[in-house]
Design an enzyme around this catalytic site. Structure first.
Site, mmCIF file in Angstrom:
data_model
loop_
_atom_site.group_PDB
_atom_site.id
_atom_site.type_symbol
_atom_site.label_atom_id
_atom_site.label_comp_id
_atom_site.label_asym_id
_atom_site.label_seq_id
_atom_site.Cartn_x
_atom_site.Cartn_y
_atom_site.Cartn_z
ATOM 1 N N VAL A 1 0.852 -1.180 0.000
ATOM 2 C CA VAL A 1 0.000 0.000 0.000
ATOM 3 C C VAL A 1 0.890 1.234 0.000
ATOM 4 C CG1 VAL A 1 -1.834 1.264 1.181
ATOM 5 C CG2 VAL A 1 -1.767 -1.240 1.304
ATOM 6 N N CYS A 2 0.649 2.147 -0.935
ATOM 7 C CA CYS A 2 1.357 3.431 -0.983
ATOM 8 C C CYS A 2 2.871 3.210 -1.051
ATOM 9 C CB CYS A 2 0.941 4.288 0.214
ATOM 10 S SG CYS A 2 1.311 6.042 0.047
ATOM 11 N N THR A 3 3.633 3.830 -0.140
ATOM 12 C CA THR A 3 5.094 3.741 -0.187
ATOM 13 C C THR A 3 5.614 2.395 0.295
ATOM 14 O OG1 THR A 3 5.231 4.822 1.978
ATOM 15 C CG2 THR A 3 5.449 6.223 0.022
#
Length: 351
Positions: free
Chosen positions: A113-115
């Site tokens: 998720v995301c970074t």
């Protein structure tokens, strides 16, 4: 209410957490799987951290942990690797990277998720794969890891047993896609409705209203023009019509658009009408002729050309995206194969 077969075994989800993790990266996917359980999804979710210690999130809140990431006593159906705002420091944490590798080795699918994509990339799990991350960091991901094929505008990318997603809320999109993959489109749709989210947000990572994402304008007359366009996209918003209502020349109005919005009147109005048409297609089954007329495009062919120009899909294909997360059609990865299940994995004990 959607339900699964009573003989189906629980699907095991392990969410990696660590000091500085972003709370929504963790809570979003967990909430999807928890909601799925209300409709018979049968997920069992556990959190794991390096050493099994409780952690403090990037928001300063405490998060209790169920398991040591190095000693999860079962094969996970899904491992979720969230991100954090201090990802440049996190990717230098050897203990955390070992935890990522250990969990991935004992999972059927690993998703970031995301970074969290940076953790997967630093661990070498994205080499030769397609991937994405938050739009602010896609360039950084591509620069740091040239062996990764970065798809900058995707909400999530599936490549074999690895999935990566964009900004924090896209962890919900990714998890919905996993629910559809595991338990079918009907259950995923029930979860999406329960959480009041789209089954699949189209248009990449840019999901904000046209009117709200433009910068504040200084000229009151221009504000009125913009508000009129948003209130009734089907009205006469030709350059001549807008200039007449604003009481100025077409040349002066064009200059205001360029100075304050950095675009042309025609382009701005097309975006307003696109947004109106998208809302109609997402929320109903009106005929295309009606959608085209009410959104201000006129004939259906004009609507179609605008969608192809702006979205790369037809209006019909756009509407279809809201009937599925899009994952069900992709039954195998690019190589035409998928990771085989481990026999009796579900019979392994849960801590």
């Amino acid at each position: 209410m959607t339900d699964t077969r009573p003989d189906e075994k629980p699907l095991l989800v392990t969410v990696l957490v660590f000091p500085g993790v972003r709370p929504l990266d963790v809570a979003g996917p967990i909430e999807v799987f928890a909601s799925a359980n209300e409709f018979g999804g049968r997920y069992r979710v556990r959190t794991a951290s390096p050493g099994g210690i409780d952690v403090v999130t990037s928001a300063g809140t405490g998060l209790s942990v169920d398991l040591d990431a190095a000693h999860v006593p079962y094969i996970s159906d899904v491992v979720i690797v969230p991100g954090g705002p201090e990802w440049p420091t996190l990717i230098k944490d050897d203990t955390l990277l070992r935890a990522v590798k250990a969990l991935e080795t004992h999972s059927r699918r690993t998703a970031s998720v995301c970074t969290g994509a940076f953790l997967l990339a630093e661990a070498g799990l994205l080499n030769g794969r397609r991937a994405t991350t938050h739009w602010r960091f896609t360039g950084e991901l591509a620069q740091r890891y040239p062996q990764v094929s970065v798809e900058a505008d995707a909400l999530f990318v599936r490549d074999g047993s690895i999935m990566t997603s964009a900004g924090v809320s896209s962890g919900i999109d990714l998890s919905l896609a996993l629910v559809e993959e595991h338990r079918g489109v009907d259950l995923a749709r029930a979860v999406a409705k329960d959480m009041v989210v789209f089954m699949q947000r189209p248009g990449g990572q840019s999901q904000f209203s046209v009117r709200t994402r433009v910068p504040p304008v200084k000229q009151e007359v221009l504000r009125r023009v913009l508000d009129q366009a948003a209130a009734d996209p089907s009205a006469d918003h030709s350059l001549a019509g807008m200039a007449r209502r604003a009481g100025m020349s077409t040349r002066h109005l064009s200059r205001l658009f360029r100075q304050e919005l950095g675009t042309t009147p025609a382009h701005y109005i097309e975006q307003v009408r696109m947004e109106a048409a998208q809302a109609m297609l997402e929320g109903g089954d009106d005929p295309m002729a009606s959608v085209a007329r009410r959104s201000g495009f006129g004939p259906p062919e004009s609507l179609r050309r605008a969608f192809m120009r702006n979205m790369g899909v037809t209006p019909g294909a756009y509407r279809a995206r809201f009937r599925t997360t899009g994952v069900s059609a992709e039954t195998v990865d690019r190589a035409g194969c998928s990771r085989s299940p481990t026999p009796d994995a579900h019979d392994m004990p849960l801590a």
